[in-house]
Design a protein around this motif. Structure first.
Motif, PDB file in Angstrom:
ATOM      1  N   LEU A  54      -7.128   1.574   6.540  1.00  0.00           N
ATOM      2  CA  LEU A  54      -7.011   0.347   6.841  1.00  0.00           C
ATOM      3  C   LEU A  54      -6.057  -0.133   7.710  1.00  0.00           C
ATOM      4  O   LEU A  54      -6.133  -1.278   8.271  1.00  0.00           O
ATOM      5  CB  LEU A  54      -6.763  -0.462   5.449  1.00  0.00           C
ATOM      6  N   GLU A  57      -7.968   0.137  13.302  1.00  0.00           N
ATOM      7  CA  GLU A  57      -9.216  -0.560  13.153  1.00  0.00           C
ATOM      8  C   GLU A  57     -10.462   0.313  13.864  1.00  0.00           C
ATOM      9  O   GLU A  57     -11.340   0.310  13.388  1.00  0.00           O
ATOM     10  CB  GLU A  57      -9.159  -1.575  14.585  1.00  0.00           C
ATOM     11  N   ILE A  60     -11.493   1.912  10.671  1.00  0.00           N
ATOM     12  CA  ILE A  60     -12.447   0.973   9.881  1.00  0.00           C
ATOM     13  C   ILE A  60     -13.783   0.911  10.401  1.00  0.00           C
ATOM     14  O   ILE A  60     -14.918   1.024   9.558  1.00  0.00           O
ATOM     15  CB  ILE A  60     -11.561  -0.439   9.918  1.00  0.00           C
ATOM     16  N   GLU A 103      -0.925  -5.254   7.679  1.00  0.00           N
ATOM     17  CA  GLU A 103      -1.666  -4.322   8.280  1.00  0.00           C
ATOM     18  C   GLU A 103      -2.788  -3.852   7.274  1.00  0.00           C
ATOM     19  O   GLU A 103      -3.970  -3.934   7.740  1.00  0.00           O
ATOM     20  CB  GLU A 103      -1.193  -3.315   9.350  1.00  0.00           C
ATOM     21  N   ILE A 104      -2.304  -3.197   6.335  1.00  0.00           N
ATOM     22  CA  ILE A 104      -3.210  -2.573   5.308  1.00  0.00           C
ATOM     23  C   ILE A 104      -3.774  -3.608   4.304  1.00  0.00           C
ATOM     24  O   ILE A 104      -4.808  -3.486   4.094  1.00  0.00           O
ATOM     25  CB  ILE A 104      -2.436  -1.426   4.517  1.00  0.00           C
ATOM     26  N   GLY A 108      -6.616  -5.122   7.819  1.00  0.00           N
ATOM     27  CA  GLY A 108      -7.439  -4.204   7.775  1.00  0.00           C
ATOM     28  C   GLY A 108      -8.745  -4.898   6.809  1.00  0.00           C
ATOM     29  O   GLY A 108      -9.885  -4.467   7.257  1.00  0.00           O
TER      30      GLY A 108
END
Length: 275
Positions: A54, A57, A60, A103-104, A108
């Motif tokens: 996550l 990118e 993902i 970010e996670i 994400g």
């Protein structure tokens, strides 16, 4: 035909339990993990598992494409679950560490959710279920980074739900209180890695926080097992009209009520006693 479900954060805890139980109940589960070392346990269970980081990118997008391939291009449900908690007083949080938390726990999820929404719009149906927290409803000291990420998730999810009104894409939040998992273990690792404990004004309080995170048994009253989350997830997946919010554990119900009826000053006093 059984529904297909992509679940993030399946290495341990809620994600692992829900993946195993949904699979047992006949659903087409695609589990995801960040660490390649955790793939083997799913092979033994007969559950397809993909790598999905996550914080990356590209990972993902590649993971989502792989998930679509595994369910023959028909994903019914996304359960966003992968997250962690970064303890520490706000004044001790390096900004970069706060960015890592978002970010996670937030960015994400946003990337993955947007991919799912596009797919579900094309299919004309789908469900997105976000595993939030009681700490997306109320804040506690020394959880500022996690509080902020979950408050942001709640706001973004509420907005998305309204924007998708009139479509056949349903959006739900699950808001657990204390659940048995490795959350405390991972939070302790993040705490010791990123916070300068010994030079902090909060050093004495930090010791109590470390003791809580190191406890071998659940330090909070009313802690439940991951099956409590599964019960709400099952309803969100299958109900003709899923709820916008699902509270899990007594503390979530209690805090949700107190936030509605108490002033900020009084609620702060109560929360400070439970830090």
């Amino acid at each position: 035909m059984s529904k297909s479900i992509l679940i993030t954060g399946c290495s341990t805890g809620i994600g692992l339990y829900c993946a195993k139980t949904l699979h047992k109940d006949g659903y087409k589960v695609i589990a995801s993990v960040r660490n390649p070392e955790h793939l083997n346990q799913f092979e033994a269970l007969g559950i397809p598992c993909i790598l999905l980081d996550l914080a990356d990118e590209q990972s993902i997008r590649e993971g989502f494409d792989q998930a679509l391939s595994l369910c023959n291009g028909k994903l019914d449900v996304l359960f966003n679950n992968g997250a962690y908690g970064q303890p520490g007083a706000v004044e001790d949080l390096p900004t970069e560490v706060l960015r890592q938390q978002f970010e996670i726990n937030f960015f994400g999820w946003h990337t993955l959710t947007n991919l799912a929404v596009k797919h579900m719009r094309n299919r004309g149906q789908g469900r997105i279920i976000q595993n939030s927290s009681v700490l997306g409803l109320v804040a506690l000291p020394y959880r500022g980074a996690y509080n902020a990420s979950k408050f942001a998730l709640e706001g973004l999810t509420d907005t998305l739900r309204m924007e998708l009104a009139g479509t056949n894409i349903q959006i739900s939040l699950i808001e657990p209180g204390p659940i048995l998992s490795e959350f405390r273990k991972n939070a302790r690792i993040a705490f010791e890695k990123h916070i300068n404990i010994n030079d902090s004004y909060h050093k004495s309080e930090y010791q109590a926080q470390l003791n809580r995170l190191k406890a071998q048994t659940a330090p909070q009253k009313f802690t439940l097992g991951p099956e409590a989350v599964y019960d709400k997830l099952f309803h969100a997946i299958n109900a003709p009209k899923a709820k916008a919010r699902y509270y899990v554990t007594f503390p979530t119900y209690f805090m949700g009520y107190l936030k509605r009826v108490l002033s900020t000053a009084v609620l702060d006093k109560i929360l400070l006693k439970n830090k």
